[in-house]
Write a protein that holds these residues in place. Structure first.
Motif, PDB file in Angstrom:
ATOM      1  N   GLY A 110      -5.333  30.165  67.911  1.00 56.72           N
ATOM      2  CA  GLY A 110      -4.937  29.958  69.292  1.00 56.72           C
ATOM      3  C   GLY A 110      -5.564  28.780  70.006  1.00 56.72           C
ATOM      4  N   SER A 111      -6.587  28.176  69.414  1.00 57.12           N
ATOM      5  CA  SER A 111      -7.322  27.155  70.144  1.00 57.12           C
ATOM      6  C   SER A 111      -7.519  25.861  69.372  1.00 57.12           C
ATOM      7  CB  SER A 111      -8.688  27.707  70.547  1.00 57.12           C
ATOM      8  OG  SER A 111      -9.411  28.132  69.410  1.00 57.12           O
ATOM      9  N   ASN A 112      -6.846  25.721  68.244  1.00 57.42           N
ATOM     10  CA  ASN A 112      -7.052  24.546  67.412  1.00 57.42           C
ATOM     11  C   ASN A 112      -5.764  23.860  67.006  1.00 57.42           C
ATOM     12  OD1 ASN A 112     -10.075  24.350  66.509  1.00 57.42           O
ATOM     13  ND2 ASN A 112      -9.563  26.513  66.453  1.00 57.42           N
ATOM     14  N   THR A 113      -5.850  22.549  66.904  1.00 54.94           N
ATOM     15  CA  THR A 113      -4.806  21.822  66.201  1.00 54.94           C
ATOM     16  C   THR A 113      -4.880  22.235  64.740  1.00 54.94           C
ATOM     17  OG1 THR A 113      -4.825  19.933  67.708  1.00 54.94           O
ATOM     18  CG2 THR A 113      -4.044  19.534  65.462  1.00 54.94           C
ATOM     19  N   MET A 114      -3.739  22.542  64.156  1.00 61.40           N
ATOM     20  CA  MET A 114      -3.689  22.983  62.768  1.00 61.40           C
ATOM     21  C   MET A 114      -2.994  21.943  61.915  1.00 61.40           C
ATOM     22  SD  MET A 114      -5.217  25.887  62.767  1.00 61.40           S
ATOM     23  CE  MET A 114      -4.868  26.218  61.037  1.00 61.40           C
ATOM     24  N   VAL A 136      -1.779  22.851  69.645  1.00 60.79           N
ATOM     25  CA  VAL A 136      -1.486  24.136  70.268  1.00 60.79           C
ATOM     26  C   VAL A 136      -0.192  24.032  71.079  1.00 60.79           C
ATOM     27  CG1 VAL A 136      -2.305  25.824  71.956  1.00 60.79           C
ATOM     28  CG2 VAL A 136      -3.892  24.869  70.290  1.00 60.79           C
ATOM     29  N   GLY A 137       0.049  22.859  71.656  1.00 59.08           N
ATOM     30  CA  GLY A 137       1.260  22.623  72.428  1.00 59.08           C
ATOM     31  C   GLY A 137       2.449  22.166  71.594  1.00 59.08           C
ATOM     32  N   ARG A 185       4.419  26.283  63.937  1.00 57.12           N
ATOM     33  CA  ARG A 185       3.451  27.367  64.096  1.00 57.12           C
ATOM     34  C   ARG A 185       4.096  28.498  64.873  1.00 57.12           C
ATOM     35  NH1 ARG A 185      -1.570  24.641  66.656  1.00 57.12           N
ATOM     36  NH2 ARG A 185      -2.342  26.774  66.945  1.00 57.12           N
ATOM     37  N   ASP A 186       3.728  29.714  64.513  1.00 58.01           N
ATOM     38  CA  ASP A 186       4.250  30.905  65.170  1.00 58.01           C
ATOM     39  C   ASP A 186       3.070  31.665  65.753  1.00 58.01           C
ATOM     40  OD1 ASP A 186       5.134  33.534  65.758  1.00 58.01           O
ATOM     41  OD2 ASP A 186       6.748  33.368  64.304  1.00 58.01           O
ATOM     42  N   ALA A 187       2.953  31.609  67.079  1.00 61.31           N
ATOM     43  CA  ALA A 187       1.802  32.227  67.733  1.00 61.31           C
ATOM     44  C   ALA A 187       1.787  33.738  67.540  1.00 61.31           C
ATOM     45  CB  ALA A 187       1.796  31.877  69.213  1.00 61.31           C
ATOM     46  N   ALA A 188       2.942  34.351  67.562  1.00 59.01           N
ATOM     47  CA  ALA A 188       3.006  35.809  67.435  1.00 59.01           C
ATOM     48  C   ALA A 188       2.538  36.270  66.063  1.00 59.01           C
ATOM     49  CB  ALA A 188       4.426  36.288  67.690  1.00 59.01           C
ATOM     50  N   LYS A 189       2.843  35.487  65.048  1.00 59.85           N
ATOM     51  CA  LYS A 189       2.464  35.846  63.682  1.00 59.85           C
ATOM     52  C   LYS A 189       1.173  35.189  63.237  1.00 59.85           C
ATOM     53  CE  LYS A 189       7.213  36.668  62.183  1.00 59.85           C
ATOM     54  NZ  LYS A 189       8.288  36.314  61.210  1.00 59.85           N
ATOM     55  N   LYS A 190       0.591  34.370  64.103  1.00 65.23           N
ATOM     56  CA  LYS A 190      -0.641  33.640  63.756  1.00 65.23           C
ATOM     57  C   LYS A 190      -0.451  32.921  62.428  1.00 65.23           C
ATOM     58  CE  LYS A 190      -2.571  35.303  67.408  1.00 65.23           C
ATOM     59  NZ  LYS A 190      -1.346  35.930  67.979  1.00 65.23           N
ATOM     60  N   SER A 191       0.662  32.259  62.310  1.00 58.77           N
ATOM     61  CA  SER A 191       0.999  31.620  61.046  1.00 58.77           C
ATOM     62  C   SER A 191       1.403  30.165  61.230  1.00 58.77           C
ATOM     63  CB  SER A 191       2.158  32.374  60.374  1.00 58.77           C
ATOM     64  OG  SER A 191       1.739  33.656  59.963  1.00 58.77           O
ATOM     65  N   LEU A 192       1.107  29.411  60.228  1.00 55.58           N
ATOM     66  CA  LEU A 192       1.437  27.997  60.159  1.00 55.58           C
ATOM     67  C   LEU A 192       2.404  27.805  59.000  1.00 55.58           C
ATOM     68  CD1 LEU A 192       0.549  25.151  61.334  1.00 55.58           C
ATOM     69  CD2 LEU A 192      -0.981  25.041  59.358  1.00 55.58           C
ATOM     70  N   TYR A 193       3.383  26.921  59.195  1.00 54.28           N
ATOM     71  CA  TYR A 193       4.392  26.712  58.164  1.00 54.28           C
ATOM     72  C   TYR A 193       4.564  25.229  57.874  1.00 54.28           C
ATOM     73  CZ  TYR A 193       5.584  31.430  59.704  1.00 54.28           C
ATOM     74  OH  TYR A 193       5.519  32.753  60.037  1.00 54.28           O
ATOM     75  N   LEU A 194       5.043  24.961  56.671  1.00 55.75           N
ATOM     76  CA  LEU A 194       5.422  23.600  56.303  1.00 55.75           C
ATOM     77  C   LEU A 194       6.734  23.696  55.532  1.00 55.75           C
ATOM     78  CD1 LEU A 194       4.526  20.620  56.461  1.00 55.75           C
ATOM     79  CD2 LEU A 194       3.656  20.890  54.120  1.00 55.75           C
TER      80      LEU A 194
END
Length: 119
Positions: free
Chosen positions: A30-34, A53-54, A71-80
């Motif tokens: 929630g608080s980092n660039t991924m 985050v934005g 990124r999906d905030a609800a799932k706390k997941s990152l995708y490529l």
């Protein structure tokens, strides 16, 4: 204990597609660039794509127009999402914060997920 768990890597033919996923602990997500990184054979690990985050994104020149980070905030997941894959995309892909997480004075990396592009 922090864990970054990547998945979705596979063997695919040139021109094919893959979607990588990464589950990220809530306090980190929630608080980092991924970002997604990769280690190509015989080369140092490099950043492939990043998302703030934005949801502002940036890509390595070699993947622009082919890869999409999300990124999906609800799932706390990152995708490529990787399309039009090339043999030179073969390598191990990792997700992490930008810059990489530091734990016990060292960079922390998950296991990564292997992407192999071959006919």
């Amino acid at each position: 204990q922090v864990q970054l768990v990547e998945s979705g890597g596979d063997l695919v033919q040139p021109g094919g597609s893959l979607r990588l996923s990464c589950v990220v602990p809530e306090d980190i997500f929630g608080s980092n660039t991924m970002g997604w990184y990769r280690r190509l054979s015989g080369k140092a690990r490099e950043e492939v794509a990043r998302i703030t985050v934005g949801s502002i994104t940036r890509y390595h020149n070699s993947v622009k127009g082919r890869f999409t980070i999300s990124r999906d905030a609800a799932k706390k997941s990152l995708y490529l999402q990787m399309n039009s894959l090339k043999t030179e995309d073969t390598g191990v892909y990792y997700c992490n914060t930008i810059p990489a997480l530091i734990m016990r004075s060292q960079e922390y990396w998950g296991q990564g997920t292997q992407v192999t592009v071959s006919s």
